[in-house]
Design a protein around this motif. Structure first.
Motif, mmCIF file in Angstrom:
data_model
loop_
_atom_site.group_PDB
_atom_site.id
_atom_site.type_symbol
_atom_site.label_atom_id
_atom_site.label_comp_id
_atom_site.label_asym_id
_atom_site.label_seq_id
_atom_site.Cartn_x
_atom_site.Cartn_y
_atom_site.Cartn_z
ATOM 1 N N ARG A 35 -40.071 -60.317 -22.722
ATOM 2 C CA ARG A 35 -40.896 -59.279 -22.114
ATOM 3 C C ARG A 35 -40.463 -57.920 -22.632
ATOM 4 O O ARG A 35 -39.331 -57.752 -23.084
ATOM 5 C CB ARG A 35 -40.835 -59.331 -20.595
ATOM 6 N N ILE A 36 -41.355 -56.968 -22.576
ATOM 7 C CA ILE A 36 -41.066 -55.625 -23.078
ATOM 8 C C ILE A 36 -40.219 -54.895 -22.045
ATOM 9 O O ILE A 36 -40.577 -54.813 -20.872
ATOM 10 C CB ILE A 36 -42.373 -54.861 -23.354
ATOM 11 N N LEU A 37 -39.083 -54.348 -22.485
ATOM 12 C CA LEU A 37 -38.213 -53.579 -21.607
ATOM 13 C C LEU A 37 -38.323 -52.081 -21.860
ATOM 14 O O LEU A 37 -38.106 -51.285 -20.960
ATOM 15 C CB LEU A 37 -36.756 -54.019 -21.788
ATOM 16 N N ALA A 38 -38.628 -51.698 -23.094
ATOM 17 C CA ALA A 38 -38.778 -50.286 -23.446
ATOM 18 C C ALA A 38 -39.741 -50.183 -24.617
ATOM 19 O O ALA A 38 -39.838 -51.096 -25.428
ATOM 20 C CB ALA A 38 -37.438 -49.666 -23.803
ATOM 21 N N GLN A 84 -28.209 -46.125 -23.833
ATOM 22 C CA GLN A 84 -27.496 -45.775 -22.610
ATOM 23 C C GLN A 84 -28.089 -46.390 -21.340
ATOM 24 O O GLN A 84 -27.418 -46.431 -20.317
ATOM 25 C CB GLN A 84 -27.474 -44.257 -22.442
ATOM 26 N N CYS A 85 -29.315 -46.871 -21.375
ATOM 27 C CA CYS A 85 -29.978 -47.385 -20.171
ATOM 28 C C CYS A 85 -29.282 -48.657 -19.689
ATOM 29 O O CYS A 85 -29.101 -49.599 -20.467
ATOM 30 C CB CYS A 85 -31.447 -47.684 -20.466
ATOM 31 N N PRO A 86 -28.899 -48.722 -18.411
ATOM 32 C CA PRO A 86 -28.213 -49.908 -17.906
ATOM 33 C C PRO A 86 -29.065 -51.176 -17.974
ATOM 34 O O PRO A 86 -28.532 -52.258 -18.177
ATOM 35 C CB PRO A 86 -27.871 -49.565 -16.460
ATOM 36 N N LEU A 87 -30.361 -51.057 -17.844
ATOM 37 C CA LEU A 87 -31.217 -52.244 -17.919
ATOM 38 C C LEU A 87 -31.281 -52.807 -19.330
ATOM 39 O O LEU A 87 -31.469 -54.007 -19.517
ATOM 40 C CB LEU A 87 -32.633 -51.926 -17.448
ATOM 41 N N LEU A 88 -31.114 -51.966 -20.326
ATOM 42 C CA LEU A 88 -31.199 -52.413 -21.719
ATOM 43 C C LEU A 88 -29.836 -52.798 -22.276
ATOM 44 O O LEU A 88 -29.753 -53.584 -23.212
ATOM 45 C CB LEU A 88 -31.825 -51.315 -22.581
ATOM 46 N N THR A 89 -28.739 -52.264 -21.732
ATOM 47 C CA THR A 89 -27.424 -52.533 -22.286
ATOM 48 C C THR A 89 -26.702 -53.664 -21.584
ATOM 49 O O THR A 89 -25.748 -54.200 -22.132
ATOM 50 C CB THR A 89 -26.540 -51.268 -22.230
ATOM 51 N N GLU A 90 -27.125 -54.084 -20.393
ATOM 52 C CA GLU A 90 -26.386 -55.121 -19.659
ATOM 53 C C GLU A 90 -26.352 -56.448 -20.399
ATOM 54 O O GLU A 90 -25.362 -57.144 -20.378
ATOM 55 C CB GLU A 90 -26.931 -55.300 -18.248
#
Length: 95
Positions: A35-38, A84-90
């Motif tokens: 799914r697309i996150l950004a 830096q986004c926590p949703l993208l780096t986790e």
């Protein structure tokens, strides 16, 4: 004149259907595929048009800009946000 029978009362919480066998509303099952996150979308109507850009992230970020300099700044900012986004780096930290 004969009396009509009363209409049955709708069941509380019953699913509404659009067509037979098709449920309406959201699917309670989670999507298992990608799914697309950004997303960063840059566009211009034609060669002489002012460019536009839209930066979106599933964390709630939703920015739109118009003009050459603003689009360039937003593209850099979008790249910085993705790192830096926590949703993208986790997921990257776990790998």
């Amino acid at each position: 004149m004969t009396a009509r029978p009363p209409r049955p009362a709708p069941a509380v919480g019953a699913e509404k259907v659009v067509a037979e066998g098709v449920r309406s509303g959201s699917d309670p099952r989670q999507a298992t595929g990608p799914r697309i996150l950004a997303m960063l979308h840059i566009g211009a109507a034609d060669r002489n048009a002012s460019p536009t850009a839209h930066s979106w992230c599933s964390c709630g970020r939703d920015l739109k800009v118009f003009g050459h300099q603003q689009v360039a700044r937003l593209a850099d900012d979008h790249t910085r946000h993705r790192s830096q986004c926590p949703l993208l780096t986790e997921g990257k930290e776990a790998a």
